[in-house]
Design a protein around this motif. Sequence first.
Motif, short mmCIF file in Angstrom:
data_model
loop_
_atom_site.label_atom_id
_atom_site.label_comp_id
_atom_site.label_asym_id
_atom_site.label_seq_id
_atom_site.Cartn_x
_atom_site.Cartn_y
_atom_site.Cartn_z
N THR A 225 0.85 -1.19 0.00
CA THR A 225 0.00 0.00 0.00
C THR A 225 0.88 1.24 0.00
O THR A 225 1.86 1.32 0.75
CB THR A 225 -0.92 0.02 1.23
OG1 THR A 225 -1.76 -1.14 1.20
CG2 THR A 225 -1.80 1.26 1.23
N GLN A 227 0.85 5.58 0.01
CA GLN A 227 0.08 6.80 0.24
C GLN A 227 0.92 8.01 -0.12
O GLN A 227 2.06 8.15 0.34
CB GLN A 227 -0.37 6.89 1.70
CG GLN A 227 -1.38 5.81 2.10
CD GLN A 227 -1.89 5.99 3.51
OE1 GLN A 227 -1.40 6.83 4.25
NE2 GLN A 227 -2.89 5.20 3.88
N SER A 229 0.49 12.34 -0.66
CA SER A 229 -0.40 13.46 -0.38
C SER A 229 -0.92 14.10 -1.66
O SER A 229 -0.24 14.12 -2.69
CB SER A 229 0.33 14.52 0.46
OG SER A 229 1.34 15.15 -0.32
N THR A 286 -3.16 2.26 -4.11
CA THR A 286 -2.97 3.69 -3.83
C THR A 286 -4.31 4.40 -3.94
O THR A 286 -5.24 3.92 -4.59
CB THR A 286 -1.98 4.34 -4.82
OG1 THR A 286 -2.58 4.40 -6.11
CG2 THR A 286 -0.68 3.55 -4.91
N GLN A 287 -4.38 5.59 -3.31
CA GLN A 287 -5.63 6.33 -3.32
C GLN A 287 -5.93 6.92 -4.69
O GLN A 287 -7.08 7.15 -5.05
CB GLN A 287 -5.63 7.43 -2.25
CG GLN A 287 -4.65 8.57 -2.48
CD GLN A 287 -3.28 8.32 -1.90
OE1 GLN A 287 -2.79 7.19 -1.96
NE2 GLN A 287 -2.65 9.36 -1.35
N SER A 371 6.59 8.90 -2.83
CA SER A 371 6.46 9.29 -1.43
C SER A 371 7.81 9.61 -0.80
O SER A 371 7.87 10.15 0.31
CB SER A 371 5.77 8.17 -0.63
OG SER A 371 6.53 6.97 -0.73
#
Length: 396
Positions: A225, A227, A229, A286-287, A371
């Motif tokens: 996973t 993440q 911003s 991922t989002q 990231s």
Amino acid sequence: MIRLRHTVAIIFFGFIGLLSWSIYTYFFDASLPLIVVKGIDNHGSYAGDIQCLLSLSKKSQVAMLLDGVLLTEKHVLSAKDDHSFVIPTKNVSNGCHTLKIEATDTTFSHNKNTVECTFFVDNQPLQAILIGTEEVYKVFQGRTLHVQLQTNKPIEKAIVQLLAHEYECFPESTHSLVYEAFIPIQCEEVPNEYLMNVLVADKVGNTLSLEHKMQVIVFPFKKHTLQISEEKMQEEELLADSNTNFEDIMEELTKQSPKQKLWKGTFCIPMDIARITCEFGTVRTTQRKGRYAHKAIDAINTPKSVVWAPQDGKVVLKKRFTYTGNTVVIDHGLGILSMFAHLEDFAKIEVGTAIKKGNPLGTMGKTGYASGYHLHWEMRIGNIAIDPMQWTKPTF
């Protein structure tokens, strides 16, 4: 009576005119006889008897020589008809030969013209065999199948048929009789045993077929996973080109790749790796991009560590994109591309220039969809991503 005299006069003066023209051309014609040969092409390859046709623009004495030796006796040929002749290739050795035709016209000046044709004789039966151990034909999902075959002579082509696709084979090196194909096995390929067929054709039309079974082995891809911003991505969108047409660019670069190897030997790892943070084929969530297979290797070391070319090739892309950040793509030939993404900056390289194994490409960064500092190292064959680490193994 008057009409008869008129007719006789026309015939007489016509004859005189023709005779005068014949005498004139005999003494003053300086044009060379035009020679046209059909049935044999320059640098062509042939087996058995070669049936040829010769035509001339004017009556000439003709000499035909094969490798400097008269093929037939000298004789005078007219310009009206095609003249057939045969080259019996079974009476000569395999390899390169030269046909020379000399035509000397029948005028007072004996104008002479010559044509030469270099051709190849191949009466040798075609033979080929697949090389490599049985382990070569057991391939994990996401890896590369390296097919090699040995022939007894240079061939016109060899095509590997596998997994509903065709892959062209190329010489392992210049003048080599070992031909090879690099076949990408997609991460999503169903694990199973498949029949591989290799069609081989020589330069004179002989063909043969080689069959071999290969096995796609399931690979236990990991899960991960990530993440990032939203502020980071908004910043990238202002600084970089959109990734919307990135795959179209990669597809076009693959099509433009030369059909020859631009490298020799094993690939190397493109930087000093302290740790691999995401292995090839890892199922990532991922989002922004959802759930997908990460078809590259993510590796880290000290921020801004130097990144270099893993093999010889040509720089075909140097640009910043929203997701891949500062990106460099190297074309190694045969549709094989290496990609390096998220670079902090670029080395002094230019698109279209050759690059050598070990030459710097830039430094490890975190531009694009990243990231933190890392190198995204990707490799594609025919625009299908495969594990690049396999290519660094001495046994590959």
